[in-house]
Design an enzyme around this catalytic site. Structure first.
Site, PDB file in Angstrom:
ATOM      1  N   ASP A 113     -12.762   8.931  14.591  1.00  0.00           N
ATOM      2  CA  ASP A 113     -12.294  10.066  13.799  1.00  0.00           C
ATOM      3  C   ASP A 113     -13.209  11.263  14.029  1.00  0.00           C
ATOM      4  O   ASP A 113     -14.431  11.156  13.897  1.00  0.00           O
ATOM      5  CB  ASP A 113     -12.294   9.676  12.316  1.00  0.00           C
ATOM      6  CG  ASP A 113     -11.530  10.681  11.482  1.00  0.00           C
ATOM      7  OD1 ASP A 113     -11.735  11.901  11.663  1.00  0.00           O
ATOM      8  OD2 ASP A 113     -10.725  10.253  10.637  1.00  0.00           O
ATOM      9  N   ASP A 152     -11.525   2.642  14.765  1.00  0.00           N
ATOM     10  CA  ASP A 152     -11.050   3.965  14.371  1.00  0.00           C
ATOM     11  C   ASP A 152     -12.054   5.014  14.832  1.00  0.00           C
ATOM     12  O   ASP A 152     -13.221   4.959  14.463  1.00  0.00           O
ATOM     13  CB  ASP A 152     -10.925   3.982  12.840  1.00  0.00           C
ATOM     14  CG  ASP A 152     -10.501   5.341  12.304  1.00  0.00           C
ATOM     15  OD1 ASP A 152     -10.191   6.232  13.107  1.00  0.00           O
ATOM     16  OD2 ASP A 152     -10.489   5.492  11.075  1.00  0.00           O
ATOM     17  N   CYS A 176     -17.084  23.643  17.747  1.00  0.00           N
ATOM     18  CA  CYS A 176     -15.843  24.423  17.840  1.00  0.00           C
ATOM     19  C   CYS A 176     -15.027  24.363  16.551  1.00  0.00           C
ATOM     20  O   CYS A 176     -14.344  25.324  16.211  1.00  0.00           O
ATOM     21  CB  CYS A 176     -15.013  23.926  19.019  1.00  0.00           C
ATOM     22  SG  CYS A 176     -14.779  22.142  19.032  1.00  0.00           S
ATOM     23  N   GLU A 196       2.385  -8.363   6.709  1.00  0.00           N
ATOM     24  CA  GLU A 196       2.571  -7.432   5.598  1.00  0.00           C
ATOM     25  C   GLU A 196       2.821  -6.008   6.095  1.00  0.00           C
ATOM     26  O   GLU A 196       2.136  -5.530   7.000  1.00  0.00           O
ATOM     27  CB  GLU A 196       1.329  -7.403   4.695  1.00  0.00           C
ATOM     28  CG  GLU A 196       1.506  -6.415   3.544  1.00  0.00           C
ATOM     29  CD  GLU A 196       0.252  -6.181   2.719  1.00  0.00           C
ATOM     30  OE1 GLU A 196      -0.811  -6.713   3.083  1.00  0.00           O
ATOM     31  OE2 GLU A 196       0.351  -5.453   1.725  1.00  0.00           O
TER      32      GLU A 196
HETATM   33 ZN   LIG Z   1     -12.604  21.804  18.227  1.00  0.00          ZN
END
Ligand SMILES: [Zn+2]
Length: 360
Positions: free
Chosen positions: A181, A179, A191, A115
């Protein structure tokens, strides 16, 4: 875990420029959160089934898989349909996509029953598309010019014929996909946050890749693992071994659970509760990431610098005497760097303030 739908292919965010040219085989470090995209693949409700982003990978002349993002192209804009059309017609690696998914040069149901789903620029979502060859897929993509397309499972019959197949229409295989992320790291990256990423926090992704890749190979015996840039804030591992593609939901969940170290909601304090002796996989991951922890986390992220951050760290220490000794020391030095604070824990624990050992 809930079914996870991956994010769109491309992000025009300027912060992405730093990471788009990564090579897939440059696997580098720390595991934290992995999601098995394919969970519920065999659920009855096919409409809820997660799709996985189409690759934005292609092989270069040296055989390495490079990340191709449209934003690599000077002045290209991934939200511009005309630029996307140029990308699909000139750059997208159609033949490699076919060879990868078909497992053979000769057209087979591995590709023909797969698919594909398209998201069009007007946000329409087309599922259950399928193609006998890459040429037919390419032709449709050039006609539809989708803003993204996704790769779903291989079904028992052509997905377009699902209505005729009635009850016998079901997914029969799909790569095992993980995954990583960066938004899952928001509590510990200093940061950036949310959709922003930079080269410093990208190290969380490379650390995760390092330990997951070795575990998939050494502990599960998988060999055909493709890491691709997800297009936004992370990376996906596609485990393509036949035995991985055939896994049912239960086994996929079990593999995902094997990697689970961080548990609990954002409200819960201590989220990592490891039993001693450490599982060999955890011990190995710890060893692999030792240097990364010092450089990329303690030095670069400096996550325990402020009083509030340091207090969070102290809350994780079970020993009251050690905690008090550290608090006293840190109160007298404003914003002592995290690497020094980490050394303090080892030093004070080793000096006998506490009977417990925190030195690993
Ligand atoms: Zn960063």
């Amino acid at each position: 875990m809930a079914p996870h739908k991956t994010t769109p292919d491309y992000d025009s965010d300027d912060a992405m420029q730093d990471v788009e040219s990564m090579q897939v085989d440059s696997v580098s470090a720390k595991e934290r959160t992995v999601k098995d995209d394919l969970e519920h693949m065999f659920d009855d409700d096919l409409d809820d089934e997660p799709m996985v982003d189409a690759s934005n990978a292609h092989k270069n002349s040296s055989g390495k898989v490079n990340i191709t993002a449209i934003s690599d192209i000077p002045s290209a804009n991934p939200s511009d349909p005309e630029d996307m059309l140029q990308f699909y017609s000139r750059l997208f690696p159609w033949r490699q996509l076919f060879r990868w998914l078909n497992h053979s040069e000769l057209p087979s149901t591995d590709f023909a029953h797969r698919e594909f789903a398209f998201t069009l620029h007007n946000d329409a979502y087309l599922r259950y598309q399928c193609y006998p060859t890459f040429e037919t897929l390419r032709r449709d993509v050039l006609n539809l010019n989708p803003s993204r397309f996704e790769i779903g499972p291989v079904y028992s019959t052509k997905p377009r014929d699902r209505k005729q197949a009635k009850g016998s229409f079901k997914p029969i295989e799909k790569e095992l996909v993980f995954d990583i992320d960066l938004t899952d790291y928001d509590e510990i990256r200093t940061c950036c946050s949310k959709t922003k990423i930079c080269i410093k926090c990208w190290q969380f992704v490379t650390m995760a890749i390092k330990v997951i890749d070795v575990a998939l190979r050494d502990d599960f015996g998988f060999q055909h693992i493709m890491w691709v840039y997800s297009g936004r804030r992370g990376a996906h591992a596609w485990v393509c071994d036949k035995k991985a593609r055939k896994l049912d939901d239960g086994k996929r969940r079990a593999i995902a659970a094997y990697f689970e170290v961080v548990k609990g909601s954002s409200q819960s304090g201590k989220k990592v509760n490891l039993e001693r002796p450490l599982h060999p996989h955890i011990r190995r991951s710890h060893d692999i990431l030792k240097d990364d922890f010092k450089q990329n986390i303690l030095e670069n992220q400096d996550p325990f610098r402020t009083e509030k951050q340091a207090e969070r760290l102290l809350q994780l220490l079970p020993d009251r005497q050690l905690k008090e000794a550290l608090r006293e020391k840190w109160d007298s030095t404003i914003e002592r760097p995290s690497s020094d604070k980490w050394k303090d824990i080892d030093a004070l624990a080793g000096s006998g303030v506490s009977k417990a050992s925190y030195v690993s």
